[in-house]
Design a protein around this motif. Structure first.
Motif, short mmCIF file in Angstrom:
data_model
loop_
_atom_site.label_atom_id
_atom_site.label_comp_id
_atom_site.label_asym_id
_atom_site.label_seq_id
_atom_site.Cartn_x
_atom_site.Cartn_y
_atom_site.Cartn_z
N TRP A 48 -0.38 -2.33 4.22
CA TRP A 48 -0.62 -3.76 4.42
C TRP A 48 0.59 -4.46 5.03
O TRP A 48 0.47 -5.52 5.64
CB TRP A 48 -1.01 -4.43 3.10
CG TRP A 48 0.10 -4.51 2.09
CD1 TRP A 48 0.45 -3.58 1.17
CD2 TRP A 48 1.01 -5.61 1.91
NE1 TRP A 48 1.51 -4.00 0.42
CE2 TRP A 48 1.87 -5.25 0.85
CE3 TRP A 48 1.16 -6.85 2.52
CZ2 TRP A 48 2.89 -6.10 0.40
CZ3 TRP A 48 2.17 -7.70 2.08
CH2 TRP A 48 3.03 -7.32 1.03
N SER A 75 -8.09 -2.33 5.68
CA SER A 75 -7.91 -3.61 6.34
C SER A 75 -8.31 -4.77 5.42
O SER A 75 -7.63 -5.80 5.35
CB SER A 75 -8.73 -3.66 7.63
OG SER A 75 -8.61 -4.92 8.26
N GLN A 76 -9.40 -4.58 4.69
CA GLN A 76 -9.84 -5.61 3.75
C GLN A 76 -8.83 -5.79 2.62
O GLN A 76 -8.53 -6.91 2.19
CB GLN A 76 -11.21 -5.24 3.18
CG GLN A 76 -12.35 -5.29 4.18
CD GLN A 76 -13.66 -4.87 3.55
OE1 GLN A 76 -14.16 -5.50 2.62
NE2 GLN A 76 -14.24 -3.78 4.05
N TYR A 77 -8.30 -4.67 2.15
CA TYR A 77 -7.28 -4.73 1.11
C TYR A 77 -6.04 -5.47 1.62
O TYR A 77 -5.47 -6.32 0.92
CB TYR A 77 -6.89 -3.32 0.65
CG TYR A 77 -5.77 -3.30 -0.37
CD1 TYR A 77 -6.04 -3.35 -1.73
CD2 TYR A 77 -4.44 -3.26 0.05
CE1 TYR A 77 -5.01 -3.34 -2.67
CE2 TYR A 77 -3.40 -3.26 -0.88
CZ TYR A 77 -3.69 -3.30 -2.23
OH TYR A 77 -2.66 -3.30 -3.15
N ALA A 78 -5.64 -5.14 2.85
CA ALA A 78 -4.45 -5.77 3.44
C ALA A 78 -4.61 -7.28 3.53
O ALA A 78 -3.67 -8.03 3.27
CB ALA A 78 -4.19 -5.18 4.82
N THR A 79 -5.79 -7.73 3.90
CA THR A 79 -6.06 -9.17 3.99
C THR A 79 -5.87 -9.85 2.64
O THR A 79 -5.23 -10.90 2.53
CB THR A 79 -7.49 -9.43 4.51
OG1 THR A 79 -7.62 -8.87 5.82
CG2 THR A 79 -7.78 -10.92 4.57
N LEU A 80 -6.42 -9.22 1.60
CA LEU A 80 -6.30 -9.76 0.25
C LEU A 80 -4.85 -9.72 -0.21
O LEU A 80 -4.33 -10.70 -0.78
CB LEU A 80 -7.18 -8.96 -0.70
CG LEU A 80 -7.07 -9.28 -2.21
CD1 LEU A 80 -7.42 -10.74 -2.46
CD2 LEU A 80 -8.00 -8.35 -3.00
N ARG A 81 -4.19 -8.63 0.05
CA ARG A 81 -2.79 -8.45 -0.38
C ARG A 81 -1.88 -9.47 0.27
O ARG A 81 -1.00 -10.07 -0.38
CB ARG A 81 -2.34 -7.03 -0.04
CG ARG A 81 -0.96 -6.66 -0.57
CD ARG A 81 -1.00 -6.49 -2.06
NE ARG A 81 0.28 -5.99 -2.54
CZ ARG A 81 1.31 -6.78 -2.89
NH1 ARG A 81 1.19 -8.09 -2.84
NH2 ARG A 81 2.43 -6.25 -3.32
N LYS A 82 -2.06 -9.70 1.57
CA LYS A 82 -1.23 -10.65 2.30
C LYS A 82 -1.46 -12.07 1.82
O LYS A 82 -0.56 -12.90 1.84
CB LYS A 82 -1.51 -10.54 3.80
CG LYS A 82 -0.98 -9.27 4.44
CD LYS A 82 -1.37 -9.21 5.91
CE LYS A 82 -0.89 -7.91 6.56
NZ LYS A 82 -1.32 -7.82 7.97
N GLN A 83 -2.68 -12.35 1.40
CA GLN A 83 -3.01 -13.69 0.92
C GLN A 83 -2.11 -14.06 -0.26
O GLN A 83 -1.54 -15.16 -0.31
CB GLN A 83 -4.48 -13.75 0.49
CG GLN A 83 -4.89 -15.08 -0.13
CD GLN A 83 -6.34 -15.05 -0.61
OE1 GLN A 83 -7.19 -14.41 -0.02
NE2 GLN A 83 -6.60 -15.73 -1.71
N ASP A 86 1.80 -13.99 0.98
CA ASP A 86 2.19 -15.15 1.79
C ASP A 86 2.30 -16.41 0.93
O ASP A 86 3.20 -17.23 1.13
CB ASP A 86 1.18 -15.38 2.91
CG ASP A 86 1.22 -14.30 3.97
OD1 ASP A 86 2.20 -13.53 3.99
OD2 ASP A 86 0.28 -14.22 4.79
N GLN A 135 -13.56 -11.10 -4.68
CA GLN A 135 -12.35 -10.29 -4.51
C GLN A 135 -12.20 -9.31 -5.66
O GLN A 135 -11.78 -8.16 -5.46
CB GLN A 135 -11.13 -11.20 -4.44
CG GLN A 135 -11.11 -12.10 -3.20
CD GLN A 135 -9.99 -13.12 -3.25
OE1 GLN A 135 -9.62 -13.63 -4.30
NE2 GLN A 135 -9.43 -13.42 -2.08
#
Length: 350
Positions: A48, A75-83, A86, A135
């Motif tokens: 991620w 990719s879906q995990y990365a989106t959640l993780r970055k949320q 950040d 999620q």
């Protein structure tokens, strides 16, 4: 991805609880957490953030070549993780200072896993701090989808429970725990000290890669192979990493104020200060407690003459401040900054 029945999550929890069914290791700073082990593996496998080590991803792909479905799920995990990452970074809004950059990877999302024994417990914690139902469903299905793959790695981690007995004994015998416990209230103050405790979390790591220790808030992530590396725990490195974790735990306001104090006297010597503090709290103080009257202040402590001389000046100051029950952010850092300036002048003026 096809939906999984939520009841399968129960089977997943049973799977991991039986996979690593050995009881927690003897009490001490080192504690095994199944949730941390599984999380660290998958958090890195998904890549991620490209700032994290690719070692786990490489080990994973050797066993399980990625499919299009894998890439989509990652990719879906990365989106959640970055949320979550950040959001935490924005709230922190902290630039690098004299204590170094804030470690990547520690935020409320990762803390839920580091502070839990099981993946299920971690997800329940996440639900209480903003994880939405959709999620939660995704994470449940995500870890359930890869449970067999994960077991190929973490099944070896059952050995940590025994190996940690030796680590905890050395941590205690070398007085590392005693020294760290002493300086936590000194650095953070009594109020914040009650919320801070250093915990060593071992996680699976390939045996062909030298072990490393990463700081994640108050948790030290010990990347060790459960069998190949655990006969030689690197206690000195862990002690210095523990100090780094402690210094990072200072409030934003304290870090900012001390940066101004230090840079007003000794700007440009941030690295030397960090090395000195890591050695002072993580090596010198434990050795002093262990050897007492046999402690030799005048042995070589630093790899550079600057740091070595600096430490010989800082240690008596630390003893005086601890005895007086004073604070790191008070006289200690004021005097330490002035001493740095004097040593620096000696280093640059003939």
């Amino acid at each position: 991805m096809t939906g999984l029945q939520f009841s399968r999550w129960s089977l997943f929890l049973i799977f991991f609880s039986t996979l690593l069914s050995a009881p927690l290791c003897a009490r001490g700073a080192g504690e095994y957490s199944e949730a941390t082990d599984v999380f660290e593996l998958m958090d890195h496998v998904t890549r991620w953030s490209n700032k994290l080590t690719p070692v786990y991803r490489h080990a994973w792909e050797k066993k399980f070549p990625l499919t299009l479905e894998d890439k989509s799920l990652f990719s879906q995990y990365a989106t959640l993780r970055k949320q979550f990452s950040d959001k935490a970074r924005m709230a922190r809004a902290q630039a690098d200072d004299i204590f170094g950059s804030y470690p990547l990877g520690y935020d409320p999302f990762s803390d839920a896993f580091y502070s839990s024994k099981s993946v299920g417990e971690a997800i329940r914690k996440l639900s209480k701090i903003g994880l939405e139902p959709v999620q939660r469903k995704f994470l449940t299905e995500f870890f359930g989808r890869y449970k067999k793959n994960i077991s190929e790695f973490v099944k070896e981690s059952s050995h940590f429970n025994v190996k940690l007995l030796d680590l905890n004994k050395k941590w205690k015998d070398d007085d590392i725990g005693k020294a760290i416990k002493k300086v936590i209230p000194f650095v953070l103050g009594k109020k914040d000290a009650r919320k801070f405790k250093i915990v060593l979390r071992p996680v699976w790591w390939p045996k062909n890669i030298p072990p490393i220790v990463d700081v994640r808030g108050p948790y030290l992530i010990l990347r060790y192979h459960p069998l190949a590396h655990t006969d030689k725990w690197n206690i000195p490195v862990m002690a210095q990493k523990a100090v780094h974790a402690l210094l990072q735990a200072q409030s934003k306001n304290q870090r900012s104020n001390l940066t101004k104090v230090f840079e007003a006297q000794c700007k440009g010597r941030d690295i030397e200060l960090q090395v000195a503090l890591h050695t002072l709290f993580g090596e010198m103080l434990p050795e002093y407690y262990k050897k007492k009257k046999a402690f030799d202040l005048y042995q070589t402590w630093g790899n550079s003459a600057f740091v070595d001389v600096y430490l010989k000046l800082l240690f008596p100051l630390l003893q005086e401040e601890l005895k007086g029950r004073n604070q790191f952010a008070g006289r200690f850092m004021t005097v330490a900054s002035k001493l740095c300036r004097k040593v620096n002048r000696l280093a640059v003026i003939p």
